[in-house]
Design an enzyme around this catalytic site. Structure first.
Site, PDB file in Angstrom:
ATOM      1  CE  LYS A 256      60.420  -5.158  15.916  1.00 44.76           C
ATOM      2  NZ  LYS A 256      59.522  -6.325  16.091  1.00 44.76           N
TER       3      LYS A 256
ATOM      4  CE1 TYR B   9      57.670  -5.534  10.774  1.00 49.27           C
ATOM      5  CE2 TYR B   9      57.379  -3.174  10.953  1.00 49.27           C
ATOM      6  CZ  TYR B   9      58.017  -4.337  11.348  1.00 49.27           C
ATOM      7  OH  TYR B   9      58.994  -4.298  12.310  1.00 49.27           O
TER       8      TYR B   9
ATOM      9  CG  PHE C 136      49.989  -9.385  13.660  1.00 47.03           C
ATOM     10  CD1 PHE C 136      51.045  -8.723  13.061  1.00 47.03           C
ATOM     11  CD2 PHE C 136      49.837 -10.746  13.418  1.00 47.03           C
ATOM     12  CE1 PHE C 136      51.948  -9.392  12.237  1.00 47.03           C
ATOM     13  CE2 PHE C 136      50.738 -11.437  12.592  1.00 47.03           C
ATOM     14  CZ  PHE C 136      51.786 -10.752  12.006  1.00 47.03           C
TER      15      PHE C 136
ATOM     16  NE  ARG D 249      66.003 -14.809  11.679  1.00 48.31           N
ATOM     17  CZ  ARG D 249      64.931 -14.040  11.876  1.00 48.31           C
ATOM     18  NH1 ARG D 249      65.004 -12.735  11.693  1.00 48.31           N
ATOM     19  NH2 ARG D 249      63.796 -14.560  12.262  1.00 48.31           N
TER      20      ARG D 249
ATOM     21  CB  THR E 199      59.389 -13.963  17.972  1.00 44.13           C
ATOM     22  OG1 THR E 199      60.095 -14.128  16.746  1.00 44.13           O
ATOM     23  CG2 THR E 199      58.386 -12.838  17.820  1.00 44.13           C
TER      24      THR E 199
ATOM     25  NE  ARG F   8      63.030 -10.173  19.048  1.00 46.03           N
ATOM     26  CZ  ARG F   8      62.932 -10.690  17.838  1.00 46.03           C
ATOM     27  NH1 ARG F   8      63.124 -11.993  17.655  1.00 46.03           N
ATOM     28  NH2 ARG F   8      62.647  -9.927  16.812  1.00 46.03           N
TER      29      ARG F   8
ATOM     30  CG  ASN G 104      59.776  -8.547  19.020  1.00 44.46           C
ATOM     31  OD1 ASN G 104      60.107  -7.488  18.493  1.00 44.46           O
ATOM     32  ND2 ASN G 104      59.301  -9.562  18.324  1.00 44.46           N
TER      33      ASN G 104
ATOM     34  CG  HIS H 200      63.041  -6.233  11.756  1.00 46.34           C
ATOM     35  ND1 HIS H 200      62.196  -7.219  11.301  1.00 46.34           N
ATOM     36  CD2 HIS H 200      63.872  -5.946  10.717  1.00 46.34           C
ATOM     37  CE1 HIS H 200      62.495  -7.492  10.027  1.00 46.34           C
ATOM     38  NE2 HIS H 200      63.510  -6.726   9.647  1.00 46.34           N
TER      39      HIS H 200
ATOM     40  CD  GLU I 212      64.033  -6.561   6.199  1.00 45.45           C
ATOM     41  OE1 GLU I 212      63.032  -7.289   6.297  1.00 45.45           O
ATOM     42  OE2 GLU I 212      64.993  -6.634   6.999  1.00 45.45           O
TER      43      GLU I 212
END
Length: 139
Positions: free
Chosen positions: A10, A50, A58, A86, A92, A103, A113, A116, A127
């Site tokens: 990100k 998203y 948000f 993950r 998160t 993270r 964070n 993704h 995706e």
């Protein structure tokens, strides 16, 4: 079982020049990066990606964050890649993430964070298809 999953490094991480550091954690976890490109998400791309969060308060902030700087989209491959990535990403909330996770190491907050990762094999396929053609994925 060998699987593929989708990852985004990100804007908060790319702005801090952490792409290589994040990739090192991914590769050390036994996942291979089989496709990767640095892109600037358009408003439309971020909203589509998203859209599941469209009704959440948000959503606007998330789209704004994801379009503020380049991101690195990736296809990762390995044994149980979805679950493995993950685990490697961590919780998160970086304050709750396990030591050594991406993270815990690099994220600033729940909102920023760093990464993704797909939450299921089905979502990974969806995706990946949003950002990569089959020809771009070199297994």
């Amino acid at each position: 079982m060998t699987e593929r999953t989708f990852s985004i490094i990100k804007p908060d991480a790319t702005e801090k020049n952490l792409t290589g550091a994040v990739n090192a954690v991914i590769e050390a976890a036994g996942l291979r990066i089989v496709a990767q490109k640095r892109i600037k998400l358009s408003q439309a791309q971020a909203e589509k990606f998203y859209e599941i969060h469209k009704e959440r308060p948000f959503f606007g902030e998330l789209v704004e964050f994801m379009t503020r700087a380049p991101v690195v989209v990736q296809v990762l491959e390995g044994d149980n890649a979805v679950a493995r990535y993950r685990e490697v990403m961590g919780a998160t909330n970086p304050a709750q993430a396990a030591e050594g996770t991406i993270r815990k190491l690099y994220a600033d907050s729940v909102g920023e964070n760093s990464v993704h990762g797909s939450d299921s094999l089905d979502n990974a396929k969806i995706e990946i298809a949003q950002f990569f053609t089959d020809d771009e994925i070199v297994g």
